[in-house]
Design a protein around this motif. Structure first.
Motif, PDB file in Angstrom:
ATOM      1  N   ILE A   1     -19.383  60.517 119.935  1.00  7.38           N
ATOM      2  CA  ILE A   1     -19.549  61.435 121.156  1.00  7.38           C
ATOM      3  C   ILE A   1     -18.015  61.511 121.816  1.00  7.38           C
ATOM      4  O   ILE A   1     -17.771  62.698 122.321  1.00  7.38           O
ATOM      5  CB  ILE A   1     -20.519  60.556 122.163  1.00  7.38           C
ATOM      6  CG1 ILE A   1     -21.818  60.629 121.348  1.00  7.38           C
ATOM      7  CG2 ILE A   1     -20.374  61.215 123.641  1.00  7.38           C
ATOM      8  CD1 ILE A   1     -22.796  59.804 122.131  1.00  7.38           C
ATOM      9  N   ALA A   2     -17.416  60.585 121.808  1.00  6.85           N
ATOM     10  CA  ALA A   2     -16.041  60.789 122.358  1.00  6.85           C
ATOM     11  C   ALA A   2     -15.108  61.747 121.741  1.00  6.85           C
ATOM     12  O   ALA A   2     -14.363  62.607 122.240  1.00  6.85           O
ATOM     13  CB  ALA A   2     -15.288  59.513 122.481  1.00  6.85           C
TER      14      ALA A   2
ATOM     15  N   ILE B   1     -23.281  47.656 125.384  1.00  3.56           N
ATOM     16  CA  ILE B   1     -21.790  47.258 125.527  1.00  3.56           C
ATOM     17  C   ILE B   1     -21.094  47.940 124.330  1.00  3.56           C
ATOM     18  O   ILE B   1     -20.116  48.585 124.359  1.00  3.56           O
ATOM     19  CB  ILE B   1     -21.678  45.792 125.282  1.00  3.56           C
ATOM     20  CG1 ILE B   1     -22.225  44.970 126.540  1.00  3.56           C
ATOM     21  CG2 ILE B   1     -20.059  45.397 124.897  1.00  3.56           C
ATOM     22  CD1 ILE B   1     -21.415  45.324 127.712  1.00  3.56           C
ATOM     23  N   GLY B   2     -21.470  48.293 123.134  1.00  2.00           N
ATOM     24  CA  GLY B   2     -21.195  49.071 121.953  1.00  2.00           C
ATOM     25  C   GLY B   2     -20.722  50.328 122.353  1.00  2.00           C
ATOM     26  O   GLY B   2     -19.533  50.852 122.219  1.00  2.00           O
ATOM     27  N   ILE B   3     -21.774  50.983 123.198  1.00  2.00           N
ATOM     28  CA  ILE B   3     -21.432  52.323 123.527  1.00  2.00           C
ATOM     29  C   ILE B   3     -20.532  52.548 124.457  1.00  2.00           C
ATOM     30  O   ILE B   3     -19.557  53.512 124.473  1.00  2.00           O
ATOM     31  CB  ILE B   3     -22.689  52.847 124.119  1.00  2.00           C
ATOM     32  CG1 ILE B   3     -23.913  53.479 123.112  1.00  2.00           C
ATOM     33  CG2 ILE B   3     -22.794  53.983 125.333  1.00  2.00           C
ATOM     34  CD1 ILE B   3     -23.671  54.965 122.848  1.00  2.00           C
TER      35      ILE B   3
ATOM     36  N   MET C   1     -23.186  61.525 128.234  1.00  2.00           N
ATOM     37  CA  MET C   1     -24.057  61.601 126.870  1.00  2.00           C
ATOM     38  C   MET C   1     -23.948  60.315 126.009  1.00  2.00           C
ATOM     39  O   MET C   1     -25.330  60.084 125.802  1.00  2.00           O
ATOM     40  CB  MET C   1     -23.086  62.603 126.139  1.00  2.00           C
ATOM     41  CG  MET C   1     -23.334  64.229 126.428  1.00  2.00           C
ATOM     42  SD  MET C   1     -22.636  65.169 125.302  1.00  2.00           S
ATOM     43  CE  MET C   1     -23.254  64.987 123.682  1.00  2.00           C
ATOM     44  N   ALA C   2     -23.226  59.746 126.243  1.00  2.00           N
ATOM     45  CA  ALA C   2     -23.147  58.187 125.590  1.00  2.00           C
ATOM     46  C   ALA C   2     -24.264  57.311 126.448  1.00  2.00           C
ATOM     47  O   ALA C   2     -25.137  56.625 125.662  1.00  2.00           O
ATOM     48  CB  ALA C   2     -21.874  57.616 125.662  1.00  2.00           C
TER      49      ALA C   2
ATOM     50  N   LEU D   1     -16.435  63.350 109.423  1.00  2.00           N
ATOM     51  CA  LEU D   1     -16.280  64.935 109.275  1.00  2.00           C
ATOM     52  C   LEU D   1     -15.600  65.455 110.766  1.00  2.00           C
ATOM     53  O   LEU D   1     -15.031  66.649 110.738  1.00  2.00           O
ATOM     54  CB  LEU D   1     -17.848  65.384 109.303  1.00  2.00           C
ATOM     55  CG  LEU D   1     -18.237  65.027 107.990  1.00  2.00           C
ATOM     56  CD1 LEU D   1     -20.046  65.576 107.768  1.00  2.00           C
ATOM     57  CD2 LEU D   1     -17.580  65.884 106.967  1.00  2.00           C
ATOM     58  N   LYS D   2     -15.860  64.856 111.898  1.00  2.00           N
ATOM     59  CA  LYS D   2     -15.608  65.338 113.089  1.00  2.00           C
ATOM     60  C   LYS D   2     -13.946  65.536 113.265  1.00  2.00           C
ATOM     61  O   LYS D   2     -13.463  66.228 113.662  1.00  2.00           O
ATOM     62  CB  LYS D   2     -16.358  64.800 114.262  1.00  2.00           C
ATOM     63  CG  LYS D   2     -16.092  65.307 115.669  1.00  2.00           C
ATOM     64  CD  LYS D   2     -16.862  66.649 115.903  1.00  2.00           C
ATOM     65  CE  LYS D   2     -16.441  67.553 116.915  1.00  2.00           C
ATOM     66  NZ  LYS D   2     -17.180  68.745 117.047  1.00  2.00           N
TER      67      LYS D   2
END
Lengths: 239, 260
Positions: B145-146, B57-59, B158-159, B253-254
């Motif tokens: 990831i997003a 659910i978190g992902i 990917m997630a 960082l991203k």
């Protein structure tokens, strides 16, 4: 007000801005024109610090904007697409932005002007596209900042709202604000803009008064001039 | 950051999905408690559910929330506020709203059943803590990831793959390695590789807390030795916390370098 020097930006292999230099006078009304993909939005996003240029410098009121964020307190920005958190109410989104900027705003005046009062307690997901765009306008104009950046401001507005928006912009012009806007609607340019910044392939093709561009191409009006430049440009690209 | 967190949180707790997530835990906990009549068994079952569902659910919510709010995020980016504050605020708003569904969904039935009169209250607290930290870790990873993928389909894929790897494939590979190298002493290898996966680590911590490690044979004894010792327990808590900080750092960082 704004001074851009030798700005470059690549997205992968695609060069969007090529050595672009530009100066915007305080109190001038500028329409940024150009075909799709000419770098209009990227230029605006560089000004706002949303896109980070590869090199070159951008100065607003004399100070470099790179890695800064406080300078944005002097800028009002209206994005092209209005999309808000769907479970918040209209009045909550307004107070959210007031909270972020931590200052008073003239939201009440604008809400009345665009007749949004009946929607204040509605969730944003229930609003129509046009009403969302009106909320977008209120959010952009309510802080009364000296620099206004509008990305396609007339998107999705009905004729009544469109006239109101134009009147609002005209008022801002009288107050001596500096305005930058992009649009594809030539009439809006003719009605509002003093200067044109014409972008082609990430470079400035023309910057100066509206009449200058028409004279340069010996056309009847702005619409024909722009059509000529667009079609010539396409031919060059094909050949 | 707190301002963004506050509004993200209010936006999310009013969404239908928060209610569905809450009702799921609520109903499951009620059914388990009142059919089983055993609080400790209910905790073990809930643990098995939370360990798989919490991260999933978190992902999924993390990815959906980021992509859904991307246009509004652009408006926020034009405000006088640091990038870091925007993304951490949104991420924390999401993690807290999911955790709230979890805490209320489990808490209400357990309290009704008489949690405060039973001796399991510490175990229940551990269950909630683990659920909270897993939600935190995985929604953070989803945000990263997003942020790293403009392409929504790719980001989503990917997630889900990441979750599948951590929840299912990791254990499979781990088991295969144990079978292949069974001639060698593998205690330390087993220990280290379990500790490196937050899902496995959470599972072990709860199992040991419930004192059913005797069911796990020799390796269970090794684990118990490690986790029961003060330094082992501390180490595993630190690793779980480190896991929670990795996505936060990655997001910061991203976000700093990204073009919107």
């Amino acid at each position: 007000m704004i001074k851009i020097e030798r700005l470059n930006k690549k997205f992968g292999k695609l060069e969007v801005l090529k050595d672009l230099s530009l100066e915007i006078r305080k109190g001038s009304i500028n329409a940024i024109l150009g075909p799709n993909g000419s770098g209009k939005t990227t230029l605006i996003k560089c000004l706002l610090g949303m896109v980070i240029p590869d090199n070159g410098s951008i100065k607003i009121n004399g100070s470099e904007v790179k890695d800064q964020w406080k300078y944005r307190d002097e800028i009002d920005y209206m994005p092209q697409i209005a999309n808000f958190p769907s479970n918040l109410k209209v009045k909550e989104i307004i107070s959210m932005l007031k909270d972020i900027r931590n200052r008073e705003a003239r939201d009440a005046e604008l809400i009345e002007y665009f007749e949004l009062t009946p929607y204040l307690n509605k969730q944003l997901s229930y609003l129509s596209g046009g009403t969302k765009q009106k909320v977008n306008i209120v959010l952009a104009f309510m802080f009364d900042n000296p620099l206004l950046i509008l990305d396609e401001p007339t998107n999705g507005l009905d004729p009544v709202a469109l006239i109101k928006l134009k009147e609002l912009i005209a008022k801002e012009i009288k107050l001596g604000k500096t305005i930058l806007f992009t649009t594809h609607i030539i009439r809006l340019v003719e009605e509002l803009a003093e200067d044109i910044v014409f972008l082609l392939e990430g470079k400035i093709y023309y910057q100066g008064p509206v009449s200058g561009l028409i004279d340069k191409h010996k056309e009847l009006d702005l619409e024909h001039t722009i059509a000529t430049i667009f079609s010539k440009h396409v031919k060059e690209e094909v050949s | 950051m707190i301002k963004i967190l506050k509004y993200s949180f209010f936006d999310l707790i009013r969404s239908r999905w928060s209610l569905i997530y809450f009702s799921f835990y609520f109903l499951l906990a009620f059914v388990l408690l009142f059919l089983n009549n055993d609080i400790s068994k209910a905790i073990i079952t809930m643990m098995n559910v939370i360990i798989i569902l919490g991260p999933l659910i978190g992902i999924v919510f993390g990815i959906m929330y980021y992509y859904n709010s991307s246009e509004f995020t652009e408006l926020l980016l034009a405000q006088p506020i640091k990038r870091r504050s925007i993304f951490l605020g949104q991420f924390l708003g999401l993690a807290f709203s999911l955790s709230l569904s979890l805490v209320l969904g489990l808490g209400i039935p357990f309290i009704f059943y008489g949690l405060f009169r039973s001796e399991e209250i510490l175990n229940f607290a551990a269950l909630l803590w683990i659920g909270f930290i897993l939600t935190f870790i995985f929604s953070g990873i989803a945000f990263y990831i997003a942020l790293a993928n403009q392409n929504r389909i790719k980001g989503f894929g990917m997630a889900i793959l990441f979750w599948l790897f951590m929840a299912v494939i990791y254990d499979g590979v781990f088991l295969l390695l144990l079978v292949w190298f069974r001639e060698y002493p593998l205690d330390n290898f087993a220990l280290i590789s379990s500790v490196l996966n937050p899902i496995d680590l959470s599972r072990i911590m709860i199992l040991l807390k419930l004192d059913i490690s005797s069911l796990m044979g020799y390796t269970g004894a090794v684990f118990k030795n490690f986790f029961a010792s003060g330094s082992g327990l501390l180490a595993s808590y630190l690793i779980l916390l480190a896991w929670a900080f990795v996505p936060v750092l990655a997001i910061v960082l991203k976000a700093k370098r990204k073009d919107f």
